[in-house]
Design a protein around this motif. Structure first.
Motif, PDB file in Angstrom:
ATOM      1  N   ARG A   1      -3.105  -0.832   6.896  1.00  0.00           N
ATOM      2  CA  ARG A   1      -2.427  -0.487   5.578  1.00  0.00           C
ATOM      3  C   ARG A   1      -1.298   0.635   5.921  1.00  0.00           C
TER       4      ARG A   1
ATOM      5  N   SER B   1      -2.698  -5.782   6.982  1.00  0.00           N
ATOM      6  CA  SER B   1      -3.905  -5.460   5.725  1.00  0.00           C
ATOM      7  C   SER B   1      -5.013  -4.585   6.167  1.00  0.00           C
TER       8      SER B   1
ATOM      9  N   TYR C   1       0.872  -1.318  -0.119  1.00  0.00           N
ATOM     10  CA  TYR C   1       0.029   0.143  -0.116  1.00  0.00           C
ATOM     11  C   TYR C   1       1.058   1.206   0.015  1.00  0.00           C
TER      12      TYR C   1
END
Length: 293
Positions: free
Chosen positions: A207, A204, A119
Motif C-alpha cells: 500500500r 496491494s 491508497y
C-alpha cells in the motif's frame, strides 16, 4: 344563505415509482433502473482508470522507447560488426533481451501504481464504496492490467523481432525456428505481464508506491548483486542458484541465452513466475479481505 365550499384536494395518483406492498423497500422504489452488478462493471471501471491517468501514458511510453530504441540500436551494432560466420547458430532474436530487461522496470512501476496509488490518494475509499466486493476489485485490476501489459509487450517485442530478423538476416544469420519466434514474442510477453501483475499484488500488500517499487527492483537486481560477492567455496551452490533463478536469467531463457548453462530453460521460467504470482495473489486477497481500506 349557503356558501360555496371549495373542492377538497385529492390525494395524488399513485406513480410508477411507488412500490407495491411486499417489495424489498415497502413504500418506495427508485425511479432509476437497478441492476445487479457483476465483474463486467468492475472491468469497465478499472479500464477507465488505467487509460485516464498520466502514469499509464508515461510508463508505457518509456517502455516502448526502451524496447524499440535499444532493439534498433543493438541490431544496427551487431549488423555492422558481424558476418555470416560469426552469426552462424546464433538466435538473432536474442538481441531483443536487453531492451526488454530495462523495459520491464516500467511495467513493474505501472503495476505498483495501479493499486498503491489509490491508497495514497484515498481513491480506494470511493472504489470500495462503489464495489464493496474487494475480491472483485482485485480481480478486475489484475485482468485489465495483465491485458494491457501483455498486448503492449507483445506488440513491441514482435516489432523488434521482425526488425532483427530483417537486419541480421541480410547479414547472413540463420532464420529463427517457429519455437524461437513463439518464445521470443508470446512467451516473453506473458512472463513480463506476470512480472507486472506480481508488482500489482505487492503494491496491494504494501500500500505504498515507493516501497513496493523498491521491493520489485530489488527482486530483479539483488540476487545478481549478492551472488557477485559470494566468493567463498562453501557458498558456491547458493551463488549458482541465485544466478540461475534470477529474473534476468529467467528472462534470457526465452532466448536460449541464460546467464548460466544450467537452470530454467524453455518455458520453465513462465511456470515459475505463474506459481509465484498465484501464491502472492492468494496472500494479497486474504489481506484485502481482512484490512480496512
Amino acid at each position: 344563505m349557503s356558501t360555496h365550499q371549495p373542492p377538497m384536494p385529492q390525494a395524488p395518483a399513485a406513480t410508477d415509482w411507488q412500490a407495491a406492498p411486499g417489495g424489498p423497500y415497502p413504500g418506495y422504489t427508485s425511479p432509476i433502473p437497478v441492476v445487479r452488478t457483476h465483474l463486467g462493471h468492475a472491468l469497465a471501471s478499472e479500464w477507465t482508470k488505467i487509460k485516464s491517468v498520466r502514469s499509464t501514458m508515461w510508463t508505457l511510453g518509456v517502455f516502448l522507447l526502451l524496447v524499440v530504441g535499444i532493439g534498433l540500436l543493438t541490431g544496427a551494432v551487431v549488423e555492422a560488426n558481424s558476418d555470416s560466420e560469426s552469426l552462424s547458430g546464433e538466435n538473432m532474436l536474442s538481441f531483443g533481451f536487453f531492451g526488454l530487461l530495462l523495459g520491464s522496470m516500467c511495467i513493474m512501476t505501472l503495476g505498483v501504481l495501479t493499486t498503491a496509488s489509490e491508497y495514497s490518494t484515498g481513491m480506494i475509499r470511493t472504489t470500495a464504496t462503489a464495489c464493496p466486493s474487494r475480491g472483485r476489485v482485485l480481480a478486475a485490476k489484475s485482468i485489465v492490467f495483465f491485458t494491457v501489459a501483455f498486448v503492449t509487450t507483445l506488440a513491441s517485442s514482435g516489432f523488434v523481432a521482425m526488425l532483427h530478423s530483417s537486419m541480421l538476416g541480410n547479414a547472413g544469420a540463420d532464420s529463427p525456428t517457429g519455437g524461437q519466434w513463439l518464445k521470443a514474442t508470446v512467451g516473453v510477453s506473458l512472463y513480463i505481464a506476470l512480472l507486472g501483475l506480481l508488482s500489482l499484488l505487492i503494491g496491494s500488500i504494501i500500500r505504498h508506491s515507493a516501497g513496493a517499487i523498491t521491493i520489485m527492483i530489488g527482486a530483479v537486481l539483488a540476487p545478481l548483486v549478492i551472488a557477485l560477492f559470494m566468493a567463498a567455496s562453501s557458498m558456491q551452490k547458493l551463488q549458482e542458484w541465485l544466478f540461475e533463478y534470477s529474473i534476468p536469467s529467467q528472462l534470457g531463457a526465452f532466448y536460449d541465452n541464460g546467464l548460466t548453462g544450467s537452470g530454467p530453460s524453455g518455458w520453465d521460467p513462465l511456470w515459475i513466475m505463474l506459481g509465484l504470482t498465484a501464491v502472492v495473489y492468494a496472500g494479497a486477497y486474504a489481506l484485502l479481505e481482512k484490512r480496512d481500506v
